[in-house]
Write a protein that holds these residues in place. Structure first.
Motif, PDB file in Angstrom:
ATOM      1  N   SER A  75       1.756 -10.100  22.677  1.00  0.00           N
ATOM      2  CA  SER A  75       0.510 -10.852  22.821  1.00  0.00           C
ATOM      3  C   SER A  75      -0.557  -9.982  23.488  1.00  0.00           C
ATOM      4  N   GLY A  76      -0.138  -9.140  24.449  1.00  0.00           N
ATOM      5  CA  GLY A  76      -1.097  -8.241  25.105  1.00  0.00           C
ATOM      6  C   GLY A  76      -1.641  -7.196  24.152  1.00  0.00           C
ATOM      7  N   ILE A  77      -0.779  -6.643  23.283  1.00  0.00           N
ATOM      8  CA  ILE A  77      -1.231  -5.666  22.286  1.00  0.00           C
ATOM      9  C   ILE A  77      -2.214  -6.326  21.326  1.00  0.00           C
ATOM     10  N   ALA A  78      -1.880  -7.549  20.901  1.00  0.00           N
ATOM     11  CA  ALA A  78      -2.799  -8.293  20.021  1.00  0.00           C
ATOM     12  C   ALA A  78      -4.141  -8.515  20.716  1.00  0.00           C
ATOM     13  N   ASP A  79      -4.099  -8.864  22.012  1.00  0.00           N
ATOM     14  CA  ASP A  79      -5.333  -9.052  22.792  1.00  0.00           C
ATOM     15  C   ASP A  79      -6.157  -7.766  22.829  1.00  0.00           C
ATOM     16  N   ASN A  80      -5.496  -6.637  23.052  1.00  0.00           N
ATOM     17  CA  ASN A  80      -6.210  -5.362  23.146  1.00  0.00           C
ATOM     18  C   ASN A  80      -6.872  -4.993  21.826  1.00  0.00           C
ATOM     19  N   TYR A  81      -6.177  -5.251  20.716  1.00  0.00           N
ATOM     20  CA  TYR A  81      -6.801  -5.013  19.416  1.00  0.00           C
ATOM     21  C   TYR A  81      -8.062  -5.868  19.269  1.00  0.00           C
ATOM     22  N   ALA A  82      -7.975  -7.133  19.714  1.00  0.00           N
ATOM     23  CA  ALA A  82      -9.134  -8.031  19.604  1.00  0.00           C
ATOM     24  C   ALA A  82     -10.276  -7.567  20.512  1.00  0.00           C
ATOM     25  N   TYR A  83      -9.951  -7.110  21.739  1.00  0.00           N
ATOM     26  CA  TYR A  83     -10.995  -6.597  22.636  1.00  0.00           C
ATOM     27  C   TYR A  83     -11.682  -5.370  22.025  1.00  0.00           C
ATOM     28  N   ARG A  84     -10.858  -4.482  21.427  1.00  0.00           N
ATOM     29  CA  ARG A  84     -11.447  -3.286  20.798  1.00  0.00           C
ATOM     30  C   ARG A  84     -12.369  -3.705  19.632  1.00  0.00           C
ATOM     31  N   ALA A  85     -11.921  -4.689  18.861  1.00  0.00           N
ATOM     32  CA  ALA A  85     -12.747  -5.195  17.768  1.00  0.00           C
ATOM     33  C   ALA A  85     -14.046  -5.807  18.291  1.00  0.00           C
ATOM     34  N   ASP A  86     -13.948  -6.524  19.442  1.00  0.00           N
ATOM     35  CA  ASP A  86     -15.148  -7.141  20.038  1.00  0.00           C
ATOM     36  C   ASP A  86     -16.194  -6.080  20.397  1.00  0.00           C
ATOM     37  N   ILE A  87     -15.724  -4.942  20.918  1.00  0.00           N
ATOM     38  CA  ILE A  87     -16.663  -3.883  21.297  1.00  0.00           C
ATOM     39  C   ILE A  87     -17.347  -3.316  20.062  1.00  0.00           C
ATOM     40  N   PHE A  88     -16.553  -3.036  19.012  1.00  0.00           N
ATOM     41  CA  PHE A  88     -17.155  -2.551  17.768  1.00  0.00           C
ATOM     42  C   PHE A  88     -18.101  -3.603  17.182  1.00  0.00           C
ATOM     43  N   TYR A  89     -17.764  -4.883  17.383  1.00  0.00           N
ATOM     44  CA  TYR A  89     -18.620  -5.974  16.904  1.00  0.00           C
ATOM     45  C   TYR A  89     -19.968  -5.954  17.620  1.00  0.00           C
ATOM     46  N   GLU A  90     -19.951  -5.612  18.934  1.00  0.00           N
ATOM     47  CA  GLU A  90     -21.176  -5.573  19.727  1.00  0.00           C
ATOM     48  C   GLU A  90     -22.045  -4.355  19.378  1.00  0.00           C
ATOM     49  N   ILE A  91     -21.419  -3.221  18.951  1.00  0.00           N
ATOM     50  CA  ILE A  91     -22.184  -1.978  18.804  1.00  0.00           C
ATOM     51  C   ILE A  91     -23.360  -2.077  17.811  1.00  0.00           C
ATOM     52  N   PRO A  92     -23.269  -2.541  16.538  1.00  0.00           N
ATOM     53  CA  PRO A  92     -22.087  -2.962  15.801  1.00  0.00           C
ATOM     54  C   PRO A  92     -21.584  -1.877  14.838  1.00  0.00           C
ATOM     55  N   VAL A  93     -20.242  -1.812  14.692  1.00  0.00           N
ATOM     56  CA  VAL A  93     -19.622  -0.984  13.649  1.00  0.00           C
ATOM     57  C   VAL A  93     -18.680  -1.928  12.908  1.00  0.00           C
ATOM     58  N   ILE A  94     -19.168  -2.515  11.825  1.00  0.00           N
ATOM     59  CA  ILE A  94     -18.494  -3.651  11.191  1.00  0.00           C
ATOM     60  C   ILE A  94     -17.113  -3.274  10.663  1.00  0.00           C
ATOM     61  N   ASP A  95     -16.994  -2.126   9.991  1.00  0.00           N
ATOM     62  CA  ASP A  95     -15.699  -1.751   9.398  1.00  0.00           C
ATOM     63  C   ASP A  95     -14.618  -1.581  10.461  1.00  0.00           C
ATOM     64  N   SER A  96     -14.960  -0.934  11.578  1.00  0.00           N
ATOM     65  CA  SER A  96     -13.990  -0.763  12.665  1.00  0.00           C
ATOM     66  C   SER A  96     -13.635  -2.108  13.299  1.00  0.00           C
ATOM     67  N   ALA A  97     -14.633  -2.979  13.446  1.00  0.00           N
ATOM     68  CA  ALA A  97     -14.366  -4.311  13.995  1.00  0.00           C
ATOM     69  C   ALA A  97     -13.389  -5.070  13.091  1.00  0.00           C
ATOM     70  N   ILE A  98     -13.604  -5.003  11.778  1.00  0.00           N
ATOM     71  CA  ILE A  98     -12.712  -5.681  10.826  1.00  0.00           C
ATOM     72  C   ILE A  98     -11.296  -5.131  10.949  1.00  0.00           C
ATOM     73  N   LYS A  99     -11.170  -3.799  11.029  1.00  0.00           N
ATOM     74  CA  LYS A  99      -9.848  -3.171  11.095  1.00  0.00           C
ATOM     75  C   LYS A  99      -9.043  -3.705  12.280  1.00  0.00           C
ATOM     76  N   TYR A 100      -9.647  -3.754  13.455  1.00  0.00           N
ATOM     77  CA  TYR A 100      -8.898  -4.170  14.641  1.00  0.00           C
ATOM     78  C   TYR A 100      -8.717  -5.683  14.717  1.00  0.00           C
ATOM     79  N   TYR A 101      -9.670  -6.458  14.154  1.00  0.00           N
ATOM     80  CA  TYR A 101      -9.440  -7.902  14.076  1.00  0.00           C
ATOM     81  C   TYR A 101      -8.257  -8.199  13.158  1.00  0.00           C
ATOM     82  N   LEU A 102      -8.123  -7.434  12.074  1.00  0.00           N
ATOM     83  CA  LEU A 102      -6.984  -7.623  11.164  1.00  0.00           C
ATOM     84  C   LEU A 102      -5.665  -7.317  11.877  1.00  0.00           C
ATOM     85  N   LEU A 103      -5.622  -6.202  12.639  1.00  0.00           N
ATOM     86  CA  LEU A 103      -4.410  -5.864  13.388  1.00  0.00           C
ATOM     87  C   LEU A 103      -4.057  -6.971  14.387  1.00  0.00           C
TER      88      LEU A 103
END
Length: 578
Positions: free
Chosen positions: A222-250
């Protein structure tokens, strides 16, 4: 006859006391199931704690009841049912107040504040203040106070971001003091999220990398899943859409596998939104429907929880009536039957717990195997994506910029009337194209040397010296063993640092000598590069892309970058651990 009855009563009390003592130990043992296991097995654990609550009530074990209510509140909170979670919190709070368990009281005040914030923000803050005051008054241990500060920061971050960062940092210090491997990454994630909101993305990524170390070391799905989502959130804020999608999928796949319902809903909602922005309406609709199904299941789950609560109340009253009837019947029977019945119940209960313990043991072993496999797959995926990002950055930084320059220069030739100038510019572009091809070959060379060493690097530097201007003398010295192994990315970064320094020297320094030295250290080696040029004032000059690239490449190898410059020349050092 009286003596026989007395002996039976003594034996009955002894076995009855032993039975209750054994039951309490079993209840306490199950109530101590850790957070990681609960978060990965929510539905299974919730059923277990409901059963445990009933057993605690039957033997009037207040601590067992309080702990079961506390765990049920946690399960419902992770399932997204905050109303039910708060009700369980209040029930456990009453019992902990009777037991004078102050660390649990402080924790529950904070839990109520965290969960009620969605309904009433001011009331949520009020409960957090009670938690902090209670913890200070009764000197609650640091490991219990750290999550309270974390959750209070999370509550106020939308209104007071800088204050939230202060509480996250306070929580991190307390968790580090206690070496809390669960609390530390939690605080690091909150700091990463906060700095992302301040658009300090580099700082945010640094905190997240530190958190990754704990998550993967703990094999915390669950923590690894959380970290992937946090990383996706940061890319979402930048925004870098493709990277955000990749980590949200993970994150989505991992939370789906372990039934981490709240995160699964969040990721599916973000994915639907991002695919809509990319105009990929097929995938946007796919994840929208998944999110809607998950939201509907939560609503249905809330109804089921209410029914379960009613059933628990009914069963409790029914059990009380049955116990009263049994006590009345036992009073009318002969005392010698009591011992037989007690022994029979004792055997049944021991057998039941023995079987249940074995089943739990088998399940835990299976889950440990699954966790190991999942962790290994996640590590491989992370390594693969990191390598792809490094390659893409290398090609973009060196080849992409060169090709852009060539294209724009060719476009400008259409406006040049003088044939002689055209020919000269074409010759310049030919030379520049050859240099671009050489840079591409350098990149491919480094990527093809996964098992390289210091000797390979020195050979490559000798080739570089052969194509430099004749007036510029390059001296290379090394006391590092030639067989010292270097990864491909290390070969490329070291080569690029030296190449960038030489180019800067040729352009600006008016030097005729560059000295390159590799010096062995206790944990690796130092690269020292010195020219005898005119130098510059570090206080007045702004770092350009060349200096920043050298610094970035050094730090990418976990190295420490140092630069000094004066009228006698410029010197850089990169201390690289191996």
């Amino acid at each position: 006859m009286k003596r026989v009855l007395t002996v039976f009563l003594v034996l009955f009390n002894f076995f009855n006391s032993s039975f209750f003592s054994q039951s309490k130990k079993e209840i306490d043992s199950i109530n101590q199931i850790d957070y990681i296991y609960i978060s990965n097995h929510l539905l299974e654990c919730k059923k277990t704690f409901v059963d445990l609550l009933e057993k605690s009530k039957k033997i009037q074990y207040l601590k067992g009841q309080a702990d079961a209510y506390y765990n049920l509140a946690l399960c419902d909170a992770l399932l997204g049912d905050y109303k039910s979670s708060i009700q369980f919190d209040l029930l456990s709070l009453k019992l902990y107040e009777k037991l004078k368990n102050h660390k649990k009281i402080a924790r529950i005040y904070a839990d109520i504040g965290y969960r009620i914030r969605y309904i009433d923000y001011k009331q949520g803050c009020f409960y957090f203040h009670k938690a902090i005051e209670h913890g200070k008054k009764y000197k609650v241990p640091s490991i219990e106070m750290a999550p309270i500060y974390n959750n209070y920061g999370e509550t106020i971050k939308e209104e007071k971001l800088d204050s939230a960062i202060y509480y996250f940092e306070t929580a991190l210090k307390l968790a580090q003091k206690e070496s809390d491997s669960i609390g530390i990454p939690f605080s690091l994630n909150k700091l990463a999220e906060s700095y992302a909101k301040k658009r300090m993305f580099e700082t945010a990524f640094n905190y997240l990398k530190k958190s990754d170390v704990y998550r993967f070391k703990n094999a915390d799905s669950s923590g690894i899943a959380d970290n992937y989502a946090y990383r996706a959130d940061i890319f979402y804020e930048i925004p870098v859409i493709d990277s955000a999608i990749k980590y949200y999928l993970l994150s989505y796949e991992l939370s789906k596998r372990w039934k981490y319902n709240a995160l699964e809903r969040f990721c599916s909602k973000r994915l639907a939104n991002l695919f809509r922005k990319k105009k990929n309406y097929e995938k946007a609709l796919f994840y929208f429907e998944i999110n809607k199904t998950l939201e509907d299941s939560v609503l249905n789950g809330n109804v089921k929880n209410e029914m379960a609560h009613l059933e628990i109340r009914y069963d409790t009253e029914k059990t009380k009536r049955e116990l009263a009837e049994q006590e009345s019947k036992l009073a009318t029977k002969q005392k010698y039957l009591v011992l037989t019945l007690t022994l029979l119940i004792l055997i049944i209960i021991i057998s039941y717990f023995a079987i249940r313990f074995q089943r739990l043991k088998r399940k835990r072993k299976i889950n440990e195997i699954l966790w190991s496999q999942e962790l290994e797959n996640a590590k491989k995926e992370k390594h693969f994506m990191d390598e792809k990002m490094r390659i893409a950055r290398e090609l973009h930084d060196n080849i992409g910029s060169h090709l852009t320059f060539i294209i724009s220069s060719l476009d400008n030739l259409n406006y040049t009337q003088n044939e002689e100038n055209k020919t000269k510019k074409l010759n310049d572009l030919t030379s520049f194209g050859r240099q671009t091809m050489k840079d591409l070959r350098d990149t491919i060379w480094a990527m093809n040397h996964e098992d390289g060493n210091m000797e390979v690097l020195l050979t490559r530097l000798a080739e570089l010296r052969s194509i430099l201007p004749p007036h510029l003398q390059i001296q290379v010295h090394s006391n590092v063993h030639k067989e010292l192994p270097l990864k491909g990315i290390q070969l490329l970064n070291i080569y690029r640092i030296i190449q960038e320094f030489i180019q800067n020297t040729i352009k600006y320094a008016m030097a005729d000598l560059i000295h390159i030295e590799f010096l062995k250290t206790s944990n690796g080696f130092v690269i020292s590069i010195i020219d005898n040029g005119r130098g510059f004032d570090l206080k007045e000059i702004r770092f350009g892309n060349g200096l920043l690239n050298m610094k970035r490449r050094c730090e990418e190898m976990n190295g420490k970058f140092i630069i000094n410059s004066s009228e006698k020349g410029t010197e850089i050092e990169c201390n690289i651990p191996v």
